[in-house]
Design a protein around this motif. Structure first.
Motif, short mmCIF file in Angstrom:
data_model
loop_
_atom_site.label_atom_id
_atom_site.label_comp_id
_atom_site.label_asym_id
_atom_site.label_seq_id
_atom_site.Cartn_x
_atom_site.Cartn_y
_atom_site.Cartn_z
N ARG A 182 0.71 -0.99 0.04
CA ARG A 182 -0.24 -0.06 0.05
C ARG A 182 0.64 1.21 0.09
O ARG A 182 0.33 2.37 -0.59
CB ARG A 182 -0.95 0.06 1.31
CG ARG A 182 -2.13 -1.05 1.01
CD ARG A 182 -2.97 -0.67 -0.16
NE ARG A 182 -3.97 -1.76 -0.56
CZ ARG A 182 -5.32 -1.58 -0.45
NH1 ARG A 182 -5.58 -0.58 -0.29
NH2 ARG A 182 -5.84 -2.56 -0.73
N ASP A 183 2.01 1.31 0.67
CA ASP A 183 2.74 2.30 0.72
C ASP A 183 4.22 2.22 -0.02
O ASP A 183 5.20 2.88 0.69
CB ASP A 183 2.82 3.18 2.00
CG ASP A 183 1.40 3.59 2.53
OD1 ASP A 183 0.93 4.42 1.77
OD2 ASP A 183 0.86 2.82 3.54
N LYS A 281 -9.29 3.63 -3.88
CA LYS A 281 -8.51 2.82 -2.82
C LYS A 281 -6.98 3.48 -3.04
O LYS A 281 -6.16 3.36 -2.13
CB LYS A 281 -8.43 1.22 -3.09
CG LYS A 281 -9.54 0.58 -2.45
CD LYS A 281 -9.53 -0.79 -2.44
CE LYS A 281 -10.60 -1.63 -1.79
NZ LYS A 281 -10.65 -2.87 -2.12
#
Length: 304
Positions: A182-183, A281
């Motif tokens: 995600r990051d 998202k």
């Protein structure tokens, strides 16, 4: 005088699934989705040089015979960069396949593919061979370089090669990786001098496998992508590799119309013209590739 040594890590091509053979007919969904066919009356990528640093290319593939130049094999200099894995052929097909009768058509069917074989049959390479490949692309005046691979660790020497290409006006397009993070995204996509690409699916949503962070510049189709494969076949594969090749083809379309655009300006055009992602998202800093919007944004920015 002391020189700092740096290890020479292994780097891998970015395919998420091993794929399955299919019959590849016509225009694949991803090429349609980014609206490339709508641009073909204006640009087909004619004579834009695309370096594909990968596993090589199947020179005998009927979909690629009009698109492929000799390139280089950095692993065995006296051999052609013949593909013994399949990944590089799949990437080349999405960028510039041109066989409307029985095969498939890529994003920029009249671009020139210059295969740079730096990856072995198992889809791995050393960073030192990638650097040789980038240097070859700069010396031989590639307009765009497709790098559908990534690694977790930083490399000063790889950054230096990417930086040299950027300042020489050679745009590098790189995949973000397939770990569903995600990051965080892989290197070299994480370097600001590249275009970092994430993958979307048919619904225009971010694919579950794609790495994503604020470093992503653009998303493109990467889920269940049909393209060329070894021995004249076609295969469906998923991964940020597949997304990256759509962006390389789109940039070839742009550069055929507006040669000489700087890497910095191309990045601005891509980001400016991207379609906002559905069901956010992903971070909102990046949207999805749209060829017609890209060409319109380039016109608006004016000139070369």
């Amino acid at each position: 005088m002391e020189f700092a040594c740096e290890e020479d890590p292994v780097i891998r091509v970015e395919a998420f699934t091993p794929g399955k053979n299919v019959s590849g007919i016509g225009i694949p969904w991803g090429v349609q989705h980014i609206r490339a066919p709508e641009a073909w009356s204006r640009t087909t990528g004619y004579r834009v040089n695309v370096g594909v640093i990968d596993t090589g290319v199947d020179f005998s593939h009927p979909d690629l015979k009009h698109s492929v130049e000799q390139g280089i094999n950095v692993l065995h200099r006296t051999y052609l960069p013949q593909d013994d894995n399949g990944h590089g052929t799949h990437i080349a097909g999405t960028i510039a396949a041109a066989n409307s009768l029985r095969g498939m058509i890529g994003v920029a069917p009249r671009a020139r593919i210059h295969p740079v074989k730096a990856f072995d049959y198992d889809g791995t390479a050393y960073v030192s061979d990638i650097i040789l490949g980038i240097d070859w692309c700069v010396r031989n005046r590639m307009d765009v370089v497709n790098m559908s691979f990534g690694m977790k660790q930083r490399s000063r020497s790889l950054l230096q090669a990417v930086d040299n290409a950027y300042h020489a006006g050679v745009l590098i397009i790189a995949s973000s990786g397939n770990d569903g993070l995600r990051d965080d995204i892989d290197y070299p996509a994480r370097y600001g001098q590249t275009i970092a690409v994430g993958a979307t699916n048919r619904e225009g949503k971010v694919a579950s496998f794609t790495n994503r962070s604020e470093h992503i510049d653009i998303y493109a189709p990467g889920d269940k992508i049909v393209s060329a494969w070894l021995r004249g076949r076609h295969r469906e594969m998923s991964g940020t590799s597949m997304a990256t090749s759509h962006v390389s083809g789109a940039v070839a379309l742009l550069l055929a119309l507006k040669p000489g655009l700087s890497p910095h300006l191309i990045k601005s055009i891509l980001k400016e013209s991207a379609v906002p992602l559905k069901k956010g998202k992903a971070l909102r800093t990046a949207g999805e590739l749209d060829v017609m919007r890209m060409l319109k944004a380039a016109e608006k920015m004016g000139g070369r």
